[in-house]
Design a protein around this motif. Structure first.
Motif, PDB file in Angstrom:
ATOM      1  N   LYS A 464       0.518  -4.395   1.914  1.00 57.47           N
ATOM      2  CA  LYS A 464       0.213  -3.018   1.535  1.00 57.47           C
ATOM      3  C   LYS A 464      -0.528  -3.034   0.205  1.00 57.47           C
ATOM      4  O   LYS A 464      -0.097  -3.679  -0.754  1.00 57.47           O
ATOM      5  CB  LYS A 464       1.486  -2.190   1.405  1.00 57.47           C
ATOM      6  N   ILE A 465      -1.662  -2.336   0.158  1.00 58.67           N
ATOM      7  CA  ILE A 465      -2.406  -2.157  -1.085  1.00 58.67           C
ATOM      8  C   ILE A 465      -1.848  -0.900  -1.749  1.00 58.67           C
ATOM      9  O   ILE A 465      -2.029   0.207  -1.238  1.00 58.67           O
ATOM     10  CB  ILE A 465      -3.917  -2.010  -0.820  1.00 58.67           C
ATOM     11  N   LEU A 466      -1.147  -1.060  -2.846  1.00 62.95           N
ATOM     12  CA  LEU A 466      -0.394   0.049  -3.420  1.00 62.95           C
ATOM     13  C   LEU A 466      -1.321   1.151  -3.919  1.00 62.95           C
ATOM     14  O   LEU A 466      -2.326   0.889  -4.590  1.00 62.95           O
ATOM     15  CB  LEU A 466       0.486  -0.452  -4.554  1.00 62.95           C
ATOM     16  N   ARG A 467      -0.972   2.405  -3.581  1.00 67.19           N
ATOM     17  CA  ARG A 467      -1.777   3.546  -3.994  1.00 67.19           C
ATOM     18  C   ARG A 467      -0.887   4.681  -4.474  1.00 67.19           C
ATOM     19  O   ARG A 467       0.311   4.737  -4.167  1.00 67.19           O
ATOM     20  CB  ARG A 467      -2.676   4.028  -2.852  1.00 67.19           C
ATOM     21  N   LYS A 468      -1.468   5.606  -5.216  1.00 67.27           N
ATOM     22  CA  LYS A 468      -0.746   6.768  -5.712  1.00 67.27           C
ATOM     23  C   LYS A 468      -0.493   7.744  -4.570  1.00 67.27           C
ATOM     24  O   LYS A 468      -1.352   7.925  -3.698  1.00 67.27           O
ATOM     25  CB  LYS A 468      -1.548   7.441  -6.821  1.00 67.27           C
ATOM     26  N   LYS A 469       0.660   8.375  -4.595  1.00 65.58           N
ATOM     27  CA  LYS A 469       1.086   9.193  -3.465  1.00 65.58           C
ATOM     28  C   LYS A 469       0.156  10.370  -3.202  1.00 65.58           C
ATOM     29  O   LYS A 469      -0.220  10.625  -2.050  1.00 65.58           O
ATOM     30  CB  LYS A 469       2.507   9.696  -3.704  1.00 65.58           C
ATOM     31  N   ASP A 470      -0.218  11.094  -4.241  1.00 64.77           N
ATOM     32  CA  ASP A 470      -1.041  12.286  -4.050  1.00 64.77           C
ATOM     33  C   ASP A 470      -2.528  11.990  -4.184  1.00 64.77           C
ATOM     34  O   ASP A 470      -3.337  12.427  -3.362  1.00 64.77           O
ATOM     35  CB  ASP A 470      -0.633  13.370  -5.051  1.00 64.77           C
ATOM     36  N   GLU A 471      -2.899  11.229  -5.185  1.00 61.74           N
ATOM     37  CA  GLU A 471      -4.321  10.934  -5.383  1.00 61.74           C
ATOM     38  C   GLU A 471      -4.874  10.016  -4.306  1.00 61.74           C
ATOM     39  O   GLU A 471      -6.059  10.038  -3.996  1.00 61.74           O
ATOM     40  CB  GLU A 471      -4.536  10.291  -6.762  1.00 61.74           C
ATOM     41  N   LEU A 472      -4.016   9.173  -3.731  1.00 63.73           N
ATOM     42  CA  LEU A 472      -4.389   8.182  -2.717  1.00 63.73           C
ATOM     43  C   LEU A 472      -5.255   7.053  -3.265  1.00 63.73           C
ATOM     44  O   LEU A 472      -5.776   6.237  -2.508  1.00 63.73           O
ATOM     45  CB  LEU A 472      -5.097   8.831  -1.520  1.00 63.73           C
ATOM     46  N   SER A 473      -5.414   6.998  -4.575  1.00 65.07           N
ATOM     47  CA  SER A 473      -6.182   5.922  -5.189  1.00 65.07           C
ATOM     48  C   SER A 473      -5.271   4.742  -5.498  1.00 65.07           C
ATOM     49  O   SER A 473      -4.047   4.873  -5.630  1.00 65.07           O
ATOM     50  CB  SER A 473      -6.858   6.411  -6.474  1.00 65.07           C
ATOM     51  N   SER A 474      -5.867   3.574  -5.641  1.00 61.69           N
ATOM     52  CA  SER A 474      -5.130   2.361  -5.981  1.00 61.69           C
ATOM     53  C   SER A 474      -4.384   2.539  -7.295  1.00 61.69           C
ATOM     54  O   SER A 474      -4.861   3.217  -8.217  1.00 61.69           O
ATOM     55  CB  SER A 474      -6.115   1.185  -6.091  1.00 61.69           C
ATOM     56  N   LEU A 475      -3.213   1.933  -7.404  1.00 68.76           N
ATOM     57  CA  LEU A 475      -2.477   1.946  -8.666  1.00 68.76           C
ATOM     58  C   LEU A 475      -3.233   1.214  -9.761  1.00 68.76           C
ATOM     59  O   LEU A 475      -2.967   1.422 -10.946  1.00 68.76           O
ATOM     60  CB  LEU A 475      -1.102   1.311  -8.482  1.00 68.76           C
ATOM     61  N   SER A 476      -4.179   0.369  -9.359  1.00 71.60           N
ATOM     62  CA  SER A 476      -4.875  -0.484 -10.327  1.00 71.60           C
ATOM     63  C   SER A 476      -6.276  -0.015 -10.678  1.00 71.60           C
ATOM     64  O   SER A 476      -6.828  -0.446 -11.684  1.00 71.60           O
ATOM     65  CB  SER A 476      -4.961  -1.915  -9.757  1.00 71.60           C
TER      66      SER A 476
END
Length: 510
Positions: A464-476
């Motif tokens: 899983k490529i981690l992403r923000k719940k609402d923004e849907l962008s990568s955590l990184s």
């Protein structure tokens, strides 16, 4: 005007009927007192053998007061999630991957006037089809363009299932889009909709034509090989030796994108391992399946080939392909991966399904690549020259007996005899054996004349490529958006398309 849902409308299969008349009979009203807006769902109840029943859910409008009925209720709006728009300056966001997540993300973007550029390491569908035939017929594998990689994604060579466990507005939007591109209207309400590999291929071509006509660009044989980060954003991306500077990068890889995951991890993009399932394909005579499900195999002439879905504590069936064939779906040289595929008419004399068991870190270790390495080792161990798959009679597998009789399979390009107990660990073999026995308890003779073909390893993404719940962008990286099955957020054509559309519709030109 209020509308109402009538559920559990049961009509014997095999009989001619007019739906409005059946509704009127159920509600004890004349058919002129209401209007049928739409069929919401049509399922088949086969629990009473030799007496299949259609079960409808419909939406109605009444010209007078609605009647009282235990299965009649007022329509409730489908769940919608309104996410904030993402304003960008460049009308050409990059979409990496041309599977359902990438294609439907692009479709949503053009609704807002954008013209995304799509990239895939594989070929356009027409050339990809040639590569796949070369693989099956000549054993020539193109590691960039095959059953896993290329325009349309891995689902292009499948049963083309369009099932979804989520009844939300976006799911209905995806069905509407598919219908617009040529899918039959029935997919919007059938309980088990499918298009077949031929239907999926037709729609992929039409989507491409539509996007090209609206200014999108398709870049084939163009593999994302590297990225550069600057201040928690992707500043550059590399396709081979060529570096480019997109404003937005949307990652829509498939669940075989091992090189991409490793590159992202190396560049500091946060990933995590996730559990998956593995096992084998079981191939059976479709006439037997029809008899188990319907009670009489002749019902298939009216209802089509039957399918099943079973689960127990030790495993479950997965991606059942009635009237289909087993295929080798390798994407790396000297490996074996199995899958199921059928055409829209499902005319094969055989059906097949994966039988798999869940695996996690307890089985393969806590390292981020341990699950992938577990898959790879199994796929390499199964390899045989000519890309033949190891196969065994189900009865022999259960008795841990070596191959002793000639066996037949639809498998492309072919099979070789193997005791599959020697392929899997004792724990996996035990779980798969228990699952087979459970299935046989539900359908006696389930494994009596069945063939097992291994291994099935690509049931879902192991990363899983981690992403923000609402923004849907990568955590990184705030301008990197992972979507779809290979990013760990969906499993199948419809859920991948929904994930892509949900993101794509948020982008707007500033």
């Amino acid at each position: 005007m209020k509308t109402y849902i009538l559920s559990n409308l049961r009509i014997p299969a095999g009989e001619d009927f007019i739906l409005e008349d059946e509704i009127a009979r159920e509600l004890h009203l004349p058919s002129t007192s209401f209007k049928l807006h739409r069929i919401i769902r049509k399922a088949l109840d086969t629990r009473k053998k030799d007496h299949p029943i259609w079960v409808f859910t419909v939406e109605l409008e009444f010209y007078f007061s609605p009647p009282r009925h235990p299965d009649l209720c007022e329509v409730q709006s489908l769940k919608t999630v309104n996410l904030s728009p993402i304003f960008i300056q460049n009308p050409h966001p990059y979409i990496i991957g041309m599977g359902p997540a990438g294609l439907f993300c692009a479709l949503a973007m053009v609704e807002n006037g954008l013209q995304p550029w799509l990239f895939d390491k594989g070929d356009p569908l027409e050339e990809r089809l040639i590569k796949v035939q070369d693989f099956w017929q000549k054993g020539i594998l193109d590691e960039n363009s095959n059953i896993q990689f290329g325009e349309g994604g891995a689902g292009t060579f499948s049963d083309g299932k369009l099932t979804s466990r989520r009844n939300e507005a976006l799911t209905q939007r995806i069905y509407s889009e598919l219908i617009k591109f040529g899918a039959p209207e029935e997919i919007a309400y059938e309980a088990l909709p499918h298009l077949g590999t031929d239907g999926i291929q037709m729609i992929v071509k039409r989507i491409r034509e539509y996007l090209l006509a609206r200014g999108c660009k398709f870049h084939y044989r163009t593999c994302l090989t590297d990225i550069k980060l600057n201040e928690e954003k992707v500043s550059q991306v590399a396709f081979g030796n060529q570096w480019q500077e997109p404003e937005i990068v949307i990652l829509a890889p498939g669940n075989a994108a091992r090189d991409t995951w490793k590159m992202l991890h190396k560049r500091g993009i946060l990933l995590e391992a996730k559990p998956f399932a593995l096992g084998f394909r079981i191939e059976q005579k479709q006439s037997d399946i029809n008899r188990w499900i319907y009670g009489n195999e002749h019902w298939a002439e009216i209802l089509g080939p039957a399918s099943y879905r079973l689960a127990c504590k030790t495993g479950f069936t997965f991606c059942m392909c009635p009237g289909g064939k087993v295929i080798i779906a390798a994407s790396e040289k000297n490996t074996i991966v199995t899958n199921g595929m059928s055409f829209s008419k499902r005319e094969s004399d055989y059906g097949n399904s994966a039988i798999v068991t869940a695996v996690n870190a307890k089985n393969y270790g806590n390292g981020i690549w341990d699950g992938i390495n577990y898959q790879i080792n199994l796929e390499k161990k199964a390899f045989h020259p000519g890309y033949l798959a190891p196969a065994q009679r189900a009865k022999d597998f259960l008795q841990n007996q070596n191959y002793s009789h000639s066996i037949h399979s639809t498998c492309l390009p072919g099979i070789y005899p193997c005791n599959l107990n020697n392929l899997f660990s004792s724990f996996i073999s035990s779980c798969l054996s228990s699952t087979l026995k459970y299935c046989n308890h539900i359908f006696p003779e389930f494994y009596t004349n069945s063939i097992l073909i291994a291994p099935e390893t690509r049931t879902s993404s192991p990363i899983k490529i981690l992403r923000k719940k609402d923004e849907l962008s990568s955590l990184s990286a705030s301008n990197l958006y992972p979507i779809g099955e290979g990013s760990g957020y969906s499993g199948g054509i419809i859920s991948s398309a929904v994930d892509g559309w949900r993101l794509g519709e948020r982008f707007k030109i500033r």
